[in-house]
Design an enzyme around this catalytic site. Structure first.
Site, PDB file in Angstrom:
ATOM      1  N   GLN A 101      10.938  -1.554  -4.677  1.00 34.50           N
ATOM      2  CA  GLN A 101      12.080  -0.647  -4.821  1.00 34.50           C
ATOM      3  C   GLN A 101      12.564  -0.090  -3.489  1.00 34.50           C
ATOM      4  O   GLN A 101      13.448   0.769  -3.470  1.00 34.50           O
ATOM      5  CB  GLN A 101      11.708   0.507  -5.755  1.00 34.50           C
ATOM      6  N   ASP A 159       3.667  -1.754  -2.115  1.00 36.31           N
ATOM      7  CA  ASP A 159       4.597  -2.336  -3.082  1.00 36.31           C
ATOM      8  C   ASP A 159       5.998  -1.894  -2.679  1.00 36.31           C
ATOM      9  O   ASP A 159       6.418  -0.770  -2.935  1.00 36.31           O
ATOM     10  CB  ASP A 159       4.248  -1.846  -4.487  1.00 36.31           C
ATOM     11  N   LYS A 188      15.194  -7.927  -6.768  1.00 38.36           N
ATOM     12  CA  LYS A 188      15.514  -6.528  -6.489  1.00 38.36           C
ATOM     13  C   LYS A 188      16.422  -6.395  -5.265  1.00 38.36           C
ATOM     14  O   LYS A 188      16.940  -5.315  -5.005  1.00 38.36           O
ATOM     15  CB  LYS A 188      14.245  -5.718  -6.227  1.00 38.36           C
ATOM     16  N   CYS A 216       7.574   0.170 -17.277  1.00 42.66           N
ATOM     17  CA  CYS A 216       6.295  -0.412 -16.838  1.00 42.66           C
ATOM     18  C   CYS A 216       5.506   0.587 -16.002  1.00 42.66           C
ATOM     19  O   CYS A 216       4.858   0.225 -15.012  1.00 42.66           O
ATOM     20  CB  CYS A 216       6.524  -1.705 -16.051  1.00 42.66           C
TER      21      CYS A 216
END
Length: 418
Positions: free
Chosen positions: A203, A200, A226, A377
């Site tokens: 970020q 993932d 993002k 989250c």
């Protein structure tokens, strides 16, 4: 308490690295209109002006994508397909990797969960997007994070050795603390035990260079919003075999190669298999434009900029007795073992005597500063950190200056005297 701005780390000044849309936007406060200081990049980064320009040009020529014979349809289709190759280059994808455009990171991971043929090992610190889709399959095996990354890696390896798994699904950088996990070490661990790895990168990819081929990553997911690209689009890129073997993520036009009313419908392979319906062409174009813009600025410069600002913010927060910063990992337990040594521009903290929402509202109403508050989250992670009711998160990027950081620190110092 010593004034926040007296510390030597605050003597240098740093300007924004790249212009963003709305950089001079003003907002109302109790003291009047002030320029908005955006510290919520980790949720949705503002669009780069360069990306907005590319989008505007593409919008003027926008038409149907794929199968259209008209000139503008051909132009639009070429832009959309070129966006795949631009994304592939940006993340160091292999020549045969499939690039699927999705709605966002959450959608990309749900697609992956639809295609992975076996158990999936995850940590308990994941964003819900990289936890709930796997849990819904009934094949998720959750490993508890340990005080150090070395011990956490040992725990992951022990679980992978205990019982075969198809995949290790892991975050690249925490959306709560910004800590960057050593992806090469995680990929090597997964492969040692016969598993693949999905990262993932939501970020990370706007802040640090990523190479699927170089890191040994099998699948990567991230979101355009993002990385300074508006209009919501996400990416899943990775090895084609599982994706081609899976039933189409959505049944519909574009995914189907041949439709027969007797039930003999056949489906495309490749990205079209999982992109039924009219795709978000402009979103994909914006993602590609953002990756080009980020490459233009350069990751070396981005790294220096963010580390300087993060050091400024961290040291300023440490001088505020009423503020407590949050971290997942301690220092490495053993010399030579893998450790978390990097963070992207994210700092989560709590303020004594105030709820996270009170702090966020105070910063907005009194100082025109936007931060995030809540559980981000990542409810299990907040519980692990000892703050089940939430925290405050300040995050920044290319449009952030040292003046913005100083303004946030001064506002928090003032809150401590109220």
């Amino acid at each position: 308490m010593t004034a926040v701005l007296d510390h030597p780390v605050h003597h240098a000044t740093f300007s924004a690295l790249a212009p963003v849309v709305g950089a001079e936007q003003t907002v109302p406060t109790a003291a009047g209109e002030v320029r908005y200081a955006n510290f919520d990049y980790a949720a949705s980064a503002p669009a780069l002006t360069e990306v907005a320009s590319v989008f505007t040009e593409a919008l003027s020529q926008y038409a149907s994508v794929h199968r259209g014979a008209g000139h503008l349809s051909q132009v639009t289709t070429a832009r959309y397909e070129q966006a795949r190759e631009t994304v592939r280059r940006f993340v160091g994808g292999r020549a045969d990797d499939t690039v699927v455009f999705t709605r966002n990171t959450t959608d990309a991971i749900n697609l992956a969960a639809h295609a992975v043929p076996g158990d999936v090992v995850v940590l308990d610190i994941e964003h819900h997007a990289n936890l709930l889709p796997w849990q819904r399959t009934g094949r998720a095996r959750v490993v508890a994070v340990q005080p150090t990354f070395a011990a956490t890696l040992d725990a992951l390896e022990a679980e992978l050795a205990r019982k075969p798994a198809a995949l290790l699904a892991i975050t690249a950088a925490s959306n709560v603390t910004g800590e960057v996990l050593p992806i090469r070490a995680l990929a090597a661990a997964a492969h040692r035990h016969g598993a693949r790895i999905l990262v993932d990168g939501a970020q990370l990819v706007a802040h640090r260079p990523v190479s699927l081929a170089g890191y040994g990553v099998d699948y990567l997911v991230f979101s355009g919003h993002k990385i300074y690209a508006p209009f919501g689009a996400g990416v899943l890129i990775g090895r084609p075999d599982w994706l081609d073997a899976a039933e189409p993520y959505l049944a519909g036009g574009g995914a189907s190669a041949q439709v027969d009313l007797s039930g003999g419908t056949s489906w495309h392979a490749g990205p079209a298999r999982h992109e039924a319906g009219s795709p978000n062409v402009l979103g994909a174009v914006a993602v590609a434009a953002a990756t080009d813009a980020i490459r233009g600025v350069g990751f070396e410069l981005i790294g220096y900029h963010e580390r300087d600002l993060l050091a400024r913010l961290d040291e300023g927060l440490a001088r505020l007795d009423h503020v407590t910063a949050l971290r997942i990992f301690d220092a490495p337990a053993e010399e030579g073992r893998p450790a978390v040594t990097d963070r992207v521009g994210i700092a989560a903290f709590t303020v004594a005597g105030h709820t996270a929402r009170e702090v966020a509202e105070y910063l907005s109403d009194r100082h025109g500063i936007g931060v995030r508050d809540g559980k981000f989250c990542a409810h299990p992670l907040l519980r692990h950190l000892g703050h089940p009711d939430g925290a405050v998160r300040a995050s920044f990027g290319l449009g952030t200056s040292s003046d913005d950081v100083d303004r946030l620190l001064a506002a928090l110092a003032e809150l401590g005297t109220d």
